[in-house]
Design an enzyme around this catalytic site. Structure first.
Site, PDB file in Angstrom:
ATOM      1  N   ASP A 126       0.743  -1.289   0.063  1.00 11.25           N
ATOM      2  CA  ASP A 126       0.064  -0.006  -0.163  1.00 11.25           C
ATOM      3  C   ASP A 126       0.957   1.197  -0.123  1.00 11.25           C
ATOM      4  O   ASP A 126       1.734   1.528   0.732  1.00 11.25           O
ATOM      5  CB  ASP A 126      -0.880   0.132   1.323  1.00 11.25           C
ATOM      6  CG  ASP A 126      -1.712   1.447   1.380  1.00 11.25           C
ATOM      7  OD1 ASP A 126      -1.715   1.767   0.473  1.00 11.25           O
ATOM      8  OD2 ASP A 126      -1.885   1.526   2.578  1.00 11.25           O
ATOM      9  N   ASN A 148      -0.307   4.605  -0.153  1.00  8.83           N
ATOM     10  CA  ASN A 148      -0.995   5.700   0.306  1.00  8.83           C
ATOM     11  C   ASN A 148      -1.450   5.797   1.507  1.00  8.83           C
ATOM     12  O   ASN A 148      -2.184   6.743   1.905  1.00  8.83           O
ATOM     13  CB  ASN A 148      -2.063   6.246  -0.873  1.00  8.83           C
ATOM     14  CG  ASN A 148      -3.137   5.206  -0.942  1.00  8.83           C
ATOM     15  OD1 ASN A 148      -3.263   4.254  -0.349  1.00  8.83           O
ATOM     16  ND2 ASN A 148      -4.131   5.586  -1.973  1.00  8.83           N
ATOM     17  N   ASP A 156      -2.084  -1.310  -3.684  1.00 11.80           N
ATOM     18  CA  ASP A 156      -2.433  -0.556  -5.051  1.00 11.80           C
ATOM     19  C   ASP A 156      -1.218  -0.821  -5.910  1.00 11.80           C
ATOM     20  O   ASP A 156      -0.118  -1.463  -5.857  1.00 11.80           O
ATOM     21  CB  ASP A 156      -2.436   0.941  -4.719  1.00 11.80           C
ATOM     22  CG  ASP A 156      -1.542   1.512  -3.609  1.00 11.80           C
ATOM     23  OD1 ASP A 156      -0.287   1.212  -3.966  1.00 11.80           O
ATOM     24  OD2 ASP A 156      -1.826   2.226  -2.936  1.00 11.80           O
ATOM     25  N   ASP A 168      -5.565 -10.879 -15.084  1.00 10.52           N
ATOM     26  CA  ASP A 168      -6.576 -11.838 -14.855  1.00 10.52           C
ATOM     27  C   ASP A 168      -7.643 -11.527 -15.734  1.00 10.52           C
ATOM     28  O   ASP A 168      -8.106 -10.446 -15.851  1.00 10.52           O
ATOM     29  CB  ASP A 168      -6.874 -12.005 -13.455  1.00 10.52           C
ATOM     30  CG  ASP A 168      -7.264 -13.021 -12.750  1.00 10.52           C
ATOM     31  OD1 ASP A 168      -7.856 -13.963 -13.538  1.00 10.52           O
ATOM     32  OD2 ASP A 168      -6.716 -13.394 -11.418  1.00 10.52           O
ATOM     33  N   ASP A 181     -10.029 -16.907 -15.635  1.00 14.54           N
ATOM     34  CA  ASP A 181     -10.537 -17.295 -14.558  1.00 14.54           C
ATOM     35  C   ASP A 181     -11.675 -18.196 -14.800  1.00 14.54           C
ATOM     36  O   ASP A 181     -12.681 -18.073 -15.783  1.00 14.54           O
ATOM     37  CB  ASP A 181     -11.183 -16.226 -13.753  1.00 14.54           C
ATOM     38  CG  ASP A 181     -11.963 -16.423 -12.421  1.00 14.54           C
ATOM     39  OD1 ASP A 181     -11.144 -16.990 -11.590  1.00 14.54           O
ATOM     40  OD2 ASP A 181     -13.096 -16.403 -12.176  1.00 14.54           O
ATOM     41  N   GLU A 205      -7.625 -21.353 -15.670  1.00 19.17           N
ATOM     42  CA  GLU A 205      -8.097 -22.126 -14.497  1.00 19.17           C
ATOM     43  C   GLU A 205      -9.372 -22.911 -15.037  1.00 19.17           C
ATOM     44  O   GLU A 205     -10.339 -22.709 -15.364  1.00 19.17           O
ATOM     45  CB  GLU A 205      -8.670 -20.916 -13.691  1.00 19.17           C
ATOM     46  CG  GLU A 205      -9.121 -21.748 -12.238  1.00 19.17           C
ATOM     47  CD  GLU A 205      -9.689 -20.742 -11.282  1.00 19.17           C
ATOM     48  OE1 GLU A 205      -9.837 -20.983 -10.002  1.00 19.17           O
ATOM     49  OE2 GLU A 205     -10.538 -19.851 -11.759  1.00 19.17           O
ATOM     50  N   HIS A 250      -4.418 -17.322  -4.547  1.00 19.87           N
ATOM     51  CA  HIS A 250      -5.157 -16.486  -3.914  1.00 19.87           C
ATOM     52  C   HIS A 250      -6.320 -17.216  -3.257  1.00 19.87           C
ATOM     53  O   HIS A 250      -7.051 -16.802  -2.203  1.00 19.87           O
ATOM     54  CB  HIS A 250      -5.711 -15.295  -4.542  1.00 19.87           C
ATOM     55  CG  HIS A 250      -6.403 -15.645  -5.657  1.00 19.87           C
ATOM     56  ND1 HIS A 250      -6.038 -16.463  -6.691  1.00 19.87           N
ATOM     57  CD2 HIS A 250      -7.845 -15.794  -6.040  1.00 19.87           C
ATOM     58  CE1 HIS A 250      -6.956 -16.598  -7.623  1.00 19.87           C
ATOM     59  NE2 HIS A 250      -7.913 -16.028  -7.131  1.00 19.87           N
ATOM     60  N   ASP A 251      -6.678 -18.494  -3.711  1.00 19.98           N
ATOM     61  CA  ASP A 251      -7.829 -19.220  -3.514  1.00 19.98           C
ATOM     62  C   ASP A 251      -7.436 -20.406  -2.433  1.00 19.98           C
ATOM     63  O   ASP A 251      -8.287 -21.132  -1.836  1.00 19.98           O
ATOM     64  CB  ASP A 251      -8.580 -19.852  -4.382  1.00 19.98           C
ATOM     65  CG  ASP A 251      -9.316 -18.766  -5.330  1.00 19.98           C
ATOM     66  OD1 ASP A 251      -9.788 -17.845  -4.557  1.00 19.98           O
ATOM     67  OD2 ASP A 251      -9.848 -18.931  -6.562  1.00 19.98           O
TER      68      ASP A 251
END
Length: 581
Positions: free
Chosen positions: A27, A29, A35, A104, A206, A267, A343-344
């Site tokens: 991050d 900010n 971000d 993605d 995806d 995927e 991420h899953d």
């Protein structure tokens, strides 16, 4: 078209990929959310690691019902992540470091806030209505089928203005797109060209094998067999790999992908070996590789109504058999993707290793196990640090829609023991992988100066990038060496795989060989906290052995003799080059 390296091999076969989950990476900010400028500021970490490609999870405009996998504008950046100018700066910085970018592509469904759907739901004669999947209610007004969505509840949601149900295989805010409509397909191809023309190097697609639905001849969908009266039945098995999947993907390749030098991975839940070969075949397929899930389903009870949450201990011979089925099938005509985490998925060191005393050696062992196979390896952010699962005490500490919906149904609707449900979440919940990246032992692990969107793993003071980079014996440097070896050892890219001890309950041993090379590579991995002595099934010769990489101190001079009947230390891994006299 894919460019070839000097060896005549597509570049993505020799590459290593690093996945960034942007919300949790860095991050810039202080708003607590990762971000694009944050990613740009940390690219030196990836360059030193040696990865060739970044796979970036969705950064498009989104209401964030499913953390960016519900897209409301495919051609713009989510405000929390930055701007298109920030994107261009990040992409240029990646390319300057020799790192390619894989975006993605989420086109099985959109957000219900996408303008296509806000128009589509207004009336049946709206030009966008056929961009989505609609069906009439049954005679009693109930949904068209008894399918359950991935995030619980029916896959069907009522739309009052048109008097129809629309399909959503995930959240009700993620309506499925109708790929039978040629106009919709052209919209998808246009948005792909938008990003490729901007300099993007490829796509991770995806749930791409869900874009073709298995319609009956009359346009209806099959009812799932009722296993438990009163319960919806999982719709995944009935919604994957429809009859036009190959047709749609070949059209995508012909109209878009053949005109760019790309990396593509689809995927593909529930993909079969046959489909893997068909979709990744070098001449006839449409994609470079697949993410299949066979090996990710081995530590849950097959067929259990609780799905992935029904836990069981991994039986190591099952993992070896699964890996080898795909190695053998794709060795000649397709290509494998190699992963243990994304991420899953939960953190592999907690799932398959030991996240306590043996965290470092077991994380290195798992990395060696994976990177030794044939295929393109994927490293998920923090995996190179040996980051672990987290055990938040309350369901309120979790942000993931899948976790929250599962808990609500299991505890409040089905009356299951809350503590047992939390045990499943601690083991398999997606937020295990989504806690913020641990950059240092400073406040909030150096991820943000604000309040993180998801609580940090409390182990960050001991597990962080600053510590790992400074320690020559860390998990990070083990990954760095593995990634470098892929560029130095052609056998790691081209060699065939032979499993040596398929039934051993604690040890993985396999050989990489090639007809054009008299040398061999041996990979030995102990998946146990106990020492394991290996007794070879056949007459293997180890006259000349060179240790390429290990996770314990090893005397190279005595290696050949040790390999005759090796005793592997807890979670020990050896990557050895064998040469004839």
């Amino acid at each position: 078209m894919n460019a070839l390296t000097r060896t005549g091999t597509p570049w993505w076969k020799q590459s290593s990929v690093y996945q960034i989950y942007p919300r949790s990476f860095a991050d810039s900010n202080g708003d607590g959310i990762g971000d694009l400028p944050g990613i740009t500021s940390r690219l030196d970490h990836l360059q030193t690691l040696g990865v060739d490609v970044v796979w970036l999870s969705p950064i498009y405009s989104s209401p964030n019902d499913d953390n960016g996998y519900d897209i409301s504008d495919y051609l713009n950046i989510m405000a929390e992540f930055g701007t298109l100018a920030d994107f261009d700066t990040m992409l240029a910085a990646m390319h300057a470091r020799g790192i390619k970018l894989m975006m993605d592509l989420v086109v099985n469904h959109s957000s219900d806030e996408h303008h296509w759907f806000t128009e589509a739901r207004k009336s049946r004669d709206n030009p966008y209505h056929d961009y989505y999947i609609w069906r009439e209610p049954q005679a009693d007004g109930s949904p068209p089928t008894n399918w359950e969505a991935a995030f619980t509840g029916s896959v069907w949601e009522w739309n009052e203005p048109t008097g129809e149900y629309y399909m959503h295989m995930f959240s009700k805010k993620q309506p499925d797109l109708n790929w039978e409509n040629p106009a919709l397909r052209q919209e998808v191809y246009a948005l792909m060209r938008f990003w490729l023309d901007r300099g993007v190097d490829g796509f991770r697609m995806d749930v791409i094998n869900m874009i073709s639905k298995p319609w009956n001849a009359d346009g209806s969908l099959p009812q799932a067999p009722v296993v438990r009266e009163g319960f919806l039945q999982p719709g995944f098995a009935l919604s994957c790999n429809g009859p036009k999947l190959g047709e749609f993907l070949r059209e995508m390749r012909e109209q878009v992908l053949n005109h760019y030098d790309t990396i593509t991975v689809g995927e593909a839940p529930l993909a079969t070996i046959r489909q893997g070969v068909e979709l990744t075949h070098a001449q006839e397929g449409a994609l470079n590789m697949l993410f299949q899930f066979e090996h990710m389903d081995l530590d849950c009870i097959s067929g259990h109504p609780n799905g992935k949450w029904a836990l069981k201990r991994l039986h190591l011979p099952d993992l070896k058999a699964s890996m080898m089925r795909w190695q053998d099938a794709l060795a000649e005509h397709g290509w494998n993707s190699l992963y243990l985490c994304n991420h899953d998925q939960p953190r592999p060191v907690s799932r398959f290793g030991d996240d306590g005393v043996y965290r470092v050696p077991s994380a290195k062992m798992l990395a060696t196990f994976l990177h030794g196979f044939q295929g393109t390896p994927y490293v998920y952010q923090g995996e190179e640090l040996g980051m672990t699962n987290v055990q938040f005490p309350s369901i309120e500490d979790y942000q993931d829609i899948e976790i929250r919906n599962m808990y609500r149904v299991a505890v409040h609707e089905r009356g299951q023991d809350p503590q047992q449900v939390m045990q499943s979440i601690w083991a398999k919940g997606r937020d295990n992988a989504r806690t913020p990246m641990q950059w240092s032992d400073s406040p909030n692990a150096g991820f943000t100066t604000g309040t993180p969107w998801l609580a940090l793993n409390p182990r960050y003071p001991e597990i962080n990038a600053a510590q790992a980079v400074a320690d020559a014996d860390s998990v990070y440097h083990h990954y760095r060496q593995l990634i470098a070896l892929r560029k130095q050892e052609p056998l790691l890219v081209h060699g065939r795989t032979e499993m040596l001890l398929p039934e051993h309950p604690h040890v993985v041993a396999y050989m990489r060989t090639a007809e054009s090379d008299s040398a061999r590579l041996l990979v030995l991995c102990n998946f146990s906290v106990e020492p394991q002595t290996v007794v070879w099934d056949g007459a293997l010769k180890f006259e000349t052995a060179e240790l390429l990489l290990g996770n314990y101190p090893t005397d190279n001079a005595e290696l050949a003799q040790r390999l005759q009947s090796p005793t592997l230390r807890p979670f020990e891994a050896l990557l050895v080059k064998l040469r004839p006299h």
